[in-house]
Design an enzyme around this catalytic site. Structure first.
Site, PDB file in Angstrom:
ATOM      1  N   ILE A   1      54.712   8.299 -84.664  1.00 29.85           N
ATOM      2  CA  ILE A   1      54.992   6.908 -84.284  1.00 29.85           C
ATOM      3  C   ILE A   1      56.205   6.375 -85.047  1.00 29.85           C
ATOM      4  O   ILE A   1      57.079   5.719 -84.467  1.00 29.85           O
ATOM      5  CB  ILE A   1      53.745   6.016 -84.528  1.00 29.85           C
TER       6      ILE A   1
ATOM      7  N   THR B   1      51.321  -2.027 -87.388  1.00 30.53           N
ATOM      8  CA  THR B   1      50.551  -1.500 -86.251  1.00 30.53           C
ATOM      9  C   THR B   1      49.781  -0.257 -86.685  1.00 30.53           C
ATOM     10  O   THR B   1      49.337   0.512 -85.838  1.00 30.53           O
ATOM     11  CB  THR B   1      51.471  -1.123 -85.059  1.00 30.53           C
ATOM     12  N   SER B   2      49.629  -0.056 -88.020  1.00 24.31           N
ATOM     13  CA  SER B   2      48.949   1.183 -88.461  1.00 24.31           C
ATOM     14  C   SER B   2      47.455   0.920 -88.668  1.00 24.31           C
ATOM     15  O   SER B   2      46.686   1.065 -87.715  1.00 24.31           O
ATOM     16  CB  SER B   2      49.631   1.742 -89.707  1.00 24.31           C
ATOM     17  N   ARG B   3      47.070   0.504 -89.841  1.00 28.06           N
ATOM     18  CA  ARG B   3      45.683   0.110 -90.093  1.00 28.06           C
ATOM     19  C   ARG B   3      45.715  -1.123 -90.986  1.00 28.06           C
ATOM     20  O   ARG B   3      46.541  -1.220 -91.898  1.00 28.06           O
ATOM     21  CB  ARG B   3      44.891   1.235 -90.779  1.00 28.06           C
TER      22      ARG B   3
ATOM     23  N   ASP C   1      49.068  -5.897 -85.488  1.00 27.75           N
ATOM     24  CA  ASP C   1      48.193  -5.437 -84.409  1.00 27.75           C
ATOM     25  C   ASP C   1      46.848  -4.990 -84.973  1.00 27.75           C
ATOM     26  O   ASP C   1      45.950  -4.625 -84.225  1.00 27.75           O
ATOM     27  CB  ASP C   1      48.859  -4.267 -83.653  1.00 27.75           C
TER      28      ASP C   1
ATOM     29  N   GLU D   1      39.011  -6.291 -89.016  1.00 30.63           N
ATOM     30  CA  GLU D   1      39.046  -6.474 -87.563  1.00 30.63           C
ATOM     31  C   GLU D   1      37.750  -6.062 -86.863  1.00 30.63           C
ATOM     32  O   GLU D   1      37.494  -6.485 -85.733  1.00 30.63           O
ATOM     33  CB  GLU D   1      40.217  -5.690 -86.962  1.00 30.63           C
TER      34      GLU D   1
ATOM     35  N   HIS E   1      44.663  -5.174 -81.836  1.00 29.99           N
ATOM     36  CA  HIS E   1      44.653  -3.704 -81.805  1.00 29.99           C
ATOM     37  C   HIS E   1      44.853  -3.191 -80.370  1.00 29.99           C
ATOM     38  O   HIS E   1      44.017  -2.467 -79.814  1.00 29.99           O
ATOM     39  CB  HIS E   1      43.343  -3.156 -82.392  1.00 29.99           C
ATOM     40  N   GLN E   2      45.975  -3.587 -79.804  1.00 26.10           N
ATOM     41  CA  GLN E   2      46.249  -3.197 -78.421  1.00 26.10           C
ATOM     42  C   GLN E   2      47.480  -2.303 -78.285  1.00 26.10           C
ATOM     43  O   GLN E   2      47.903  -1.994 -77.173  1.00 26.10           O
ATOM     44  CB  GLN E   2      46.423  -4.451 -77.543  1.00 26.10           C
ATOM     45  N   ALA E   3      48.049  -1.874 -79.444  1.00 27.03           N
ATOM     46  CA  ALA E   3      49.289  -1.091 -79.351  1.00 27.03           C
ATOM     47  C   ALA E   3      49.095   0.181 -78.530  1.00 27.03           C
ATOM     48  O   ALA E   3      50.000   0.631 -77.839  1.00 27.03           O
ATOM     49  CB  ALA E   3      49.804  -0.755 -80.749  1.00 27.03           C
ATOM     50  N   PHE E   4      47.894   0.755 -78.589  1.00 29.29           N
ATOM     51  CA  PHE E   4      47.626   2.008 -77.858  1.00 29.29           C
ATOM     52  C   PHE E   4      47.377   1.759 -76.384  1.00 29.29           C
ATOM     53  O   PHE E   4      47.278   2.709 -75.604  1.00 29.29           O
ATOM     54  CB  PHE E   4      46.366   2.687 -78.444  1.00 29.29           C
TER      55      PHE E   4
HETATM   56  P1  NAI Z   1      51.190  11.034 -88.057  1.00 32.81           P
HETATM   57  O1  NAI Z   1      50.102  11.800 -88.737  1.00 32.81           O
HETATM   58  O2  NAI Z   1      52.035  11.718 -87.028  1.00 32.81           O
HETATM   59  O3  NAI Z   1      52.198  10.410 -89.153  1.00 32.81           O
HETATM   60  C1  NAI Z   1      51.765   9.722 -90.289  1.00 32.81           C
HETATM   61  C2  NAI Z   1      52.882   9.862 -91.319  1.00 32.81           C
HETATM   62  O4  NAI Z   1      52.546   9.019 -92.422  1.00 32.81           O
HETATM   63  C3  NAI Z   1      53.044  11.291 -91.847  1.00 32.81           C
HETATM   64  O5  NAI Z   1      54.399  11.689 -91.727  1.00 32.81           O
HETATM   65  C4  NAI Z   1      52.608  11.177 -93.298  1.00 32.81           C
HETATM   66  O6  NAI Z   1      53.301  12.072 -94.150  1.00 32.81           O
HETATM   67  C5  NAI Z   1      52.947   9.734 -93.579  1.00 32.81           C
HETATM   68  N1  NAI Z   1      52.312   9.228 -94.795  1.00 32.81           N
HETATM   69  C6  NAI Z   1      51.156   9.645 -95.386  1.00 32.81           C
HETATM   70  N2  NAI Z   1      50.977   8.972 -96.535  1.00 32.81           N
HETATM   71  C7  NAI Z   1      52.022   8.132 -96.675  1.00 32.81           C
HETATM   72  C8  NAI Z   1      52.401   7.194 -97.678  1.00 32.81           C
HETATM   73  N3  NAI Z   1      51.664   7.019 -98.780  1.00 32.81           N
HETATM   74  N4  NAI Z   1      53.531   6.488 -97.492  1.00 32.81           N
HETATM   75  C9  NAI Z   1      54.306   6.695 -96.390  1.00 32.81           C
HETATM   76  N5  NAI Z   1      54.004   7.573 -95.434  1.00 32.81           N
HETATM   77  C10 NAI Z   1      52.875   8.285 -95.562  1.00 32.81           C
HETATM   78  O7  NAI Z   1      50.464   9.758 -87.436  1.00 32.81           O
HETATM   79  P2  NAI Z   1      50.960   8.835 -86.246  1.00 32.81           P
HETATM   80  O8  NAI Z   1      50.465   9.381 -84.955  1.00 32.81           O
HETATM   81  O9  NAI Z   1      52.411   8.537 -86.395  1.00 32.81           O
HETATM   82  O10 NAI Z   1      50.100   7.504 -86.529  1.00 32.81           O
HETATM   83  C11 NAI Z   1      50.282   6.762 -87.724  1.00 32.81           C
HETATM   84  C12 NAI Z   1      49.141   5.780 -87.851  1.00 32.81           C
HETATM   85  O11 NAI Z   1      49.239   4.787 -86.827  1.00 32.81           O
HETATM   86  C13 NAI Z   1      47.738   6.396 -87.620  1.00 32.81           C
HETATM   87  O12 NAI Z   1      47.233   6.995 -88.804  1.00 32.81           O
HETATM   88  C14 NAI Z   1      46.932   5.215 -87.204  1.00 32.81           C
HETATM   89  O13 NAI Z   1      46.338   4.629 -88.346  1.00 32.81           O
HETATM   90  C15 NAI Z   1      47.945   4.245 -86.601  1.00 32.81           C
HETATM   91  N6  NAI Z   1      47.759   4.074 -85.160  1.00 32.81           N
HETATM   92  C16 NAI Z   1      47.599   2.809 -84.660  1.00 32.81           C
HETATM   93  C17 NAI Z   1      47.415   2.592 -83.312  1.00 32.81           C
HETATM   94  C18 NAI Z   1      47.272   1.228 -82.730  1.00 32.81           C
HETATM   95  O14 NAI Z   1      46.840   1.097 -81.568  1.00 32.81           O
HETATM   96  N7  NAI Z   1      47.614   0.163 -83.443  1.00 32.81           N
HETATM   97  C19 NAI Z   1      47.340   3.717 -82.378  1.00 32.81           C
HETATM   98  C20 NAI Z   1      47.593   5.012 -82.992  1.00 32.81           C
HETATM   99  C21 NAI Z   1      47.770   5.162 -84.338  1.00 32.81           C
END
Ligand code: NAI
Length: 333
Positions: free
Chosen positions: A154, A231-233, A257, A262, A294-297
């Site tokens: 992302i 938009t992460s957690r 998001d 939540e 939480h609608q980004a997905f």
């Molecule tokens: P991913 O696993 O491809 O990438 C996560 C990245 O974060 C990795 O490169 C990792 O090395 C890095 N990371 C780990 N610890 C870190 C730190 N302390 N500081 C900086 N970077 C760090 O995951 P992806 O698919 O990119 O998703 C990221 C997050 O987005 C998910 O874990 C999830 O929590 C959130 N998410 C939110 C959604 C939403 O609808 N709002 C939908 C999908 C994911």
């Protein structure tokens, strides 16, 4: 397999039924999975859950006691799962990695543009016949510096979009991704990212290390008037510290998001109830805060991909004893 599918809405049924095509017996359940609702899965041997279901040790133990062998998460993040407990209890955990990074990256962009150009306020004004521009002043994205925390699927997609707008992209990730540098971004340490960015957008998972990564000390390092997007957690941000930052003007714009608490709010229509969460209610009072639930997905593309991978995980587990995308216990480290 018989699968108890928790926390579902009608839109989940639509996409999962299409992907399943009758292969597995999916039992749709509206309640979230908790220790108390485990029994609703009946004689299923797998459960399928989402971001706000509870998968702590007591719940997993209750699932194991009921004969459950697989937890199929229909999301990418897995911070809600006690992975060590799942391993101890012999329950496999599967997730849906990278189902549609553009869905989330584009939502982050939607928050950025809306906040920058005050679209949320302009929309309300125009409907009231108020065409005054005072208070709606924006800034050009072109030439601004965007800091991306977490450059997995992302974060990388977000970097590409922001480069397209002519922004300088700074990034921080303990595991740098060469593709980020190739696309014109620059890795810096977190302190430099916080100090130099006009916009900071969070794309790291929630782990013990990233919990409250954005706290009062981090906010103190940011440029005055910075835009912060999450938009992460929710718990990657210390919400109380962010509220203090908004009150002081240190944070000039906040787009969320996700929210720490939540689970008691999002995905439900609570419009005829009083919000009991005073921290969340305070956030809603700021004109420069934009929150989505939480609608980004939530795009048709992402929902189709989530459903397909979820069913593929379950089918693979049934056929081989291993889901297609297992979450290993080491991932908690
Ligand atoms: P991913 O696993 O491809 O990438 C996560 C990245 O974060 C990795 O490169 C990792 O090395 C890095 N990371 C780990 N610890 C870190 C730190 N302390 N500081 C900086 N970077 C760090 O995951 P992806 O698919 O990119 O998703 C990221 C997050 O987005 C998910 O874990 C999830 O929590 C959130 N998410 C939110 C959604 C939403 O609808 N709002 C939908 C999908 C994911």
């Amino acid at each position: 397999m018989k699968v108890g599918v928790f926390g579902t809405k009608p839109y989940d049924h639509t996409f999962l039924d299409a992907a399943n095509a009758g292969r597995h017996a999916l039992r749709y359940l509206e309640p979230h999975l908790t220790h108390e609702t485990v029994a609703l899965a009946g004689d299923a041997t797998a459960v399928c859950t989402f971001v706000n279901d509870t998968l702590d040790r007591p719940t997993l133990a209750a699932l194991a006691a009921q004969g459950m062998k697989l937890v199929a998460l229909r999301c990418a993040g897995f911070n809600q799962v006690d992975l060590a407990a799942a391993r101890d209890l012999g329950i496999a955990v599967a997730r849906v990695p990278g189902y549609s990074p553009h869905a989330i990256a584009e939502h982050a962009l939607a928050l950025i543009l809306s906040l920058d150009r005050n679209i949320h306020r302009a929309w309300a004004r125009v409907r009231e016949g108020n065409f005054a521009l005072d208070g709606l002043l924006g800034f050009n994205l072109h030439g601004r510096t965007v800091g991306i925390v977490g450059t997995g699927e992302i974060g990388l997609a977000t970097a590409g979009i922001m480069r397209g707008f002519g922004c300088e992209v700074l990034a921080f990730d303990p595991a740098p991704n060469p593709a980020l540098t190739q696309s014109g971004g620059t890795y810096v340490d977190l302190d430099a990212l916080l100090a130099r960015s006009d916009i900071i957008t969070l794309h790291c998972p929630l782990t013990p290390v990233t919990r409250h990564l954005i706290d009062a000390a981090a906010i103190a390092q940011m440029k005055h008037g910075v835009m912060l997007i999450n938009t992460s957690r929710g718990a990657v941000i210390d919400t109380r510290a962010v509220i203090a930052g908004l009150k002081s003007g240190c944070i000039g714009y906040l787009g969320l998001d996700v929210y720490e608490e939540e689970g008691d709010l999002f995905f439900e229509n609570l419009s005829d109830q009083t919000i009991q969460d005073d921290v969340f209610a305070r956030l809603l009072t700021f004109p420069n805060v934009l929150i989505t639930g939480h609608q980004a997905f939530f795009t048709s593309d992402a929902m189709t991909a989530i459903a397909a991978t979820t069913i593929a995980n379950i089918t693979s587990f049934e056929e081989t004893g291993q889901p297609l995308h297992p979450v290993a216990v080491e991932r908690v480290a």
